[in-house]
Motif scaffolding. Structure first.
Motif, PDB file in Angstrom:
ATOM      1  N   ILE A 304     -73.715 -33.341  89.564  1.00 39.67           N
ATOM      2  CA  ILE A 304     -72.425 -34.019  89.743  1.00 39.67           C
ATOM      3  C   ILE A 304     -71.390 -33.050  90.304  1.00 39.67           C
ATOM      4  O   ILE A 304     -70.670 -33.368  91.264  1.00 39.67           O
ATOM      5  CB  ILE A 304     -71.955 -34.621  88.404  1.00 39.67           C
ATOM      6  CG1 ILE A 304     -72.840 -35.818  88.039  1.00 39.67           C
ATOM      7  CG2 ILE A 304     -70.492 -35.035  88.472  1.00 39.67           C
ATOM      8  CD1 ILE A 304     -72.634 -36.334  86.625  1.00 39.67           C
ATOM      9  N   GLU A 305     -71.320 -31.854  89.725  1.00 40.76           N
ATOM     10  CA  GLU A 305     -70.326 -30.864  90.166  1.00 40.76           C
ATOM     11  C   GLU A 305     -70.513 -30.522  91.637  1.00 40.76           C
ATOM     12  O   GLU A 305     -69.543 -30.475  92.407  1.00 40.76           O
ATOM     13  CB  GLU A 305     -70.433 -29.617  89.300  1.00 40.76           C
ATOM     14  CG  GLU A 305     -69.361 -28.581  89.594  1.00 40.76           C
ATOM     15  CD  GLU A 305     -69.402 -27.396  88.634  1.00 40.76           C
ATOM     16  OE1 GLU A 305     -68.343 -26.797  88.403  1.00 40.76           O
ATOM     17  OE2 GLU A 305     -70.505 -27.072  88.134  1.00 40.76           O
ATOM     18  N   GLN A 306     -71.763 -30.302  92.049  1.00 43.74           N
ATOM     19  CA  GLN A 306     -72.030 -29.934  93.437  1.00 43.74           C
ATOM     20  C   GLN A 306     -71.657 -31.069  94.403  1.00 43.74           C
ATOM     21  O   GLN A 306     -71.144 -30.819  95.496  1.00 43.74           O
ATOM     22  CB  GLN A 306     -73.508 -29.547  93.614  1.00 43.74           C
ATOM     23  CG  GLN A 306     -73.882 -28.222  92.959  1.00 43.74           C
ATOM     24  CD  GLN A 306     -72.965 -27.075  93.378  1.00 43.74           C
ATOM     25  OE1 GLN A 306     -72.720 -26.856  94.560  1.00 43.74           O
ATOM     26  NE2 GLN A 306     -72.437 -26.353  92.385  1.00 43.74           N
ATOM     27  N   ALA A 307     -71.913 -32.306  93.988  1.00 46.27           N
ATOM     28  CA  ALA A 307     -71.590 -33.457  94.841  1.00 46.27           C
ATOM     29  C   ALA A 307     -70.078 -33.552  95.056  1.00 46.27           C
ATOM     30  O   ALA A 307     -69.608 -33.813  96.178  1.00 46.27           O
ATOM     31  CB  ALA A 307     -72.123 -34.736  94.218  1.00 46.27           C
ATOM     32  N   VAL A 308     -69.318 -33.341  93.997  1.00 47.78           N
ATOM     33  CA  VAL A 308     -67.849 -33.429  94.105  1.00 47.78           C
ATOM     34  C   VAL A 308     -67.309 -32.268  94.929  1.00 47.78           C
ATOM     35  O   VAL A 308     -66.466 -32.459  95.822  1.00 47.78           O
ATOM     36  CB  VAL A 308     -67.192 -33.456  92.702  1.00 47.78           C
ATOM     37  CG1 VAL A 308     -65.670 -33.398  92.830  1.00 47.78           C
ATOM     38  CG2 VAL A 308     -67.608 -34.709  91.943  1.00 47.78           C
ATOM     39  N   LEU A 309     -67.807 -31.047  94.668  1.00 52.05           N
ATOM     40  CA  LEU A 309     -67.356 -29.888  95.440  1.00 52.05           C
ATOM     41  C   LEU A 309     -67.647 -30.063  96.931  1.00 52.05           C
ATOM     42  O   LEU A 309     -66.829 -29.716  97.788  1.00 52.05           O
ATOM     43  CB  LEU A 309     -68.020 -28.609  94.912  1.00 52.05           C
ATOM     44  CG  LEU A 309     -67.517 -28.114  93.555  1.00 52.05           C
ATOM     45  CD1 LEU A 309     -68.417 -26.998  93.035  1.00 52.05           C
ATOM     46  CD2 LEU A 309     -66.071 -27.627  93.661  1.00 52.05           C
ATOM     47  N   SER A 310     -68.809 -30.613  97.235  1.00 53.58           N
ATOM     48  CA  SER A 310     -69.183 -30.856  98.624  1.00 53.58           C
ATOM     49  C   SER A 310     -68.206 -31.838  99.272  1.00 53.58           C
ATOM     50  O   SER A 310     -67.778 -31.640 100.417  1.00 53.58           O
ATOM     51  CB  SER A 310     -70.610 -31.394  98.676  1.00 53.58           C
ATOM     52  OG  SER A 310     -70.966 -31.700  99.996  1.00 53.58           O
ATOM     53  N   TYR A 311     -67.847 -32.897  98.549  1.00 57.73           N
ATOM     54  CA  TYR A 311     -66.875 -33.870  99.090  1.00 57.73           C
ATOM     55  C   TYR A 311     -65.516 -33.212  99.299  1.00 57.73           C
ATOM     56  O   TYR A 311     -64.888 -33.392 100.359  1.00 57.73           O
ATOM     57  CB  TYR A 311     -66.736 -35.056  98.118  1.00 57.73           C
ATOM     58  CG  TYR A 311     -65.597 -35.992  98.506  1.00 57.73           C
ATOM     59  CD1 TYR A 311     -65.795 -37.030  99.423  1.00 57.73           C
ATOM     60  CD2 TYR A 311     -64.311 -35.815  97.999  1.00 57.73           C
ATOM     61  CE1 TYR A 311     -64.760 -37.862  99.798  1.00 57.73           C
ATOM     62  CE2 TYR A 311     -63.258 -36.649  98.368  1.00 57.73           C
ATOM     63  CZ  TYR A 311     -63.492 -37.670  99.268  1.00 57.73           C
ATOM     64  OH  TYR A 311     -62.443 -38.491  99.650  1.00 57.73           O
ATOM     65  N   LEU A 312     -65.063 -32.467  98.311  1.00 54.51           N
ATOM     66  CA  LEU A 312     -63.718 -31.860  98.390  1.00 54.51           C
ATOM     67  C   LEU A 312     -63.605 -30.839  99.502  1.00 54.51           C
ATOM     68  O   LEU A 312     -62.529 -30.642 100.073  1.00 54.51           O
ATOM     69  CB  LEU A 312     -63.365 -31.198  97.051  1.00 54.51           C
ATOM     70  CG  LEU A 312     -63.169 -32.142  95.856  1.00 54.51           C
ATOM     71  CD1 LEU A 312     -62.973 -31.355  94.567  1.00 54.51           C
ATOM     72  CD2 LEU A 312     -61.981 -33.083  96.082  1.00 54.51           C
TER      73      LEU A 312
END
Length: 313
Positions: A304-312
């Motif tokens: 989850i963290e990696q997916a959000v960081l990638s989006y941001l």
């Protein structure tokens, strides 16, 4: 048993705040919200002690499908769903009411009716109705939007307007959207052999425009009956087969818990947790007509963290 997300504690670049709801962890940015659908489960406004594997994914993906399918009726807050448990979208200013709409005399309405009440949120309910009968016309029975774990409270349209919670102009738009969304939801349910019984919608403003926010038409926010057998069950006074979170409430009631003061949440065994997880997956497949694809849970929080960081980024 698969891993489940009880809570998250991320710290993202540009993050301005954090809010922990009953089932969602909300990361607040200047103009956006990152909403993580956890696997927490609530009933009677109480968060139960054990999370349910895949529940968050189920709710997030059902909501994503229905928000996309109703975007021609009302604009919604969603910008992206970078992970099966994550939705990112506009940071709207929420209205402090939830728009509950009921097509049938079920759940809370039926419990109130049985006590002899014939007004719900200032809306009359006809005499001579049986539990799970259809209302002549769907009724809108708003609730206050509770904060910090407090109970939502029934409120009438008249009180909402008198207290200035929503302006008359905005409330007229909320009512129009609520009825149009419910009609679309009922039509989509009918295609799946289901009846959308009741549901709730939440709205907010981004600038001067009203947006649909949060989730819609999920088993946490809605009640579904199977259409097959509905008429026969009503004629014989039998319970309806439901697709909703009502089975969790009924399990709690059978074990002496209704969220009242002094009551203790019954122990949730592995078997109970797994059976609830299976029911949520069944709900997903029945409501969407799609096969549920379990996301990997071995590195759940990292994923989850990696997916959000990638989006941001």
């Amino acid at each position: 048993m698969s891993q489940a997300i009880k809570e998250t504690h991320f710290s993202f670049p540009g993050q301005q705040g954090f809010y922990k709801g009953k089932v969602r962890d909300v990361y607040i940015f200047e103009k956006e919200l990152v909403v993580v659908a956890s696997d927490r489960i609530s009933a009677f406004d109480v968060v139960l002690p054990r999370p349910i594997p895949f529940k968050g994914q189920v709710l997030n993906q059902i909501a994503s499908k229905f928000l996309a399918a109703t975007s021609d009726i009302v604009p919604n807050w969603v910008s992206a769903t970078p992970d099966p448990n994550v939705t990112i979208g506009k940071r709207c200013e929420p209205f402090k009411v939830e728009m509950v709409i009921r097509g049938y005399m079920s759940g809370h309405a039926a419990r109130e009716y049985k006590t002899g009440k014939r007004l719900l949120c200032g809306v009359p309910m006809p005499e001579g109705m049986k539990e799970n009968d259809a209302f002549p016309t769907p009724i809108i029975t708003p609730t206050t939007k509770a904060m910090d774990g407090a109970h939502d409270e029934d409120i009438s349209k008249e009180d909402i307007l008198a207290k200035g919670i929503v302006t008359p102009e905005d409330y007229a738009v909320l009512e129009k959207y609520t009825r149009a969304l419910f009609q679309r939801g009922q039509e989509m349910a009918q295609e799946m052999g289901l009846i959308l019984v009741d549901t709730k919608y939440e709205f907010g403003k981004f600038g001067d425009e009203i947006y649909l926010i949060d989730e819609i038409h999920t088993p946490d926010s809605s009640r579904y009956f199977y259409a097959d057998g509905y008429e026969e069950n009503q004629a014989q006074g039998l319970p309806q087969k439901q697709l909703s979170k009502e089975f969790v409430r009924q399990w709690l009631i059978a074990n002496g818990f209704q969220g009242k003061e002094g009551q203790t949440v019954p122990e949730m065994s592995d078997e109970i947790v797994e059976s609830i997880s299976d029911r949520y997956i069944e709900l997903f497949e029945k409501i969407t007509g799609e096969k549920f694809q379990k996301a990997a849970t071995d590195q759940l929080e990292s994923r989850i963290e990696q997916a959000v960081l990638s989006y941001l980024s």
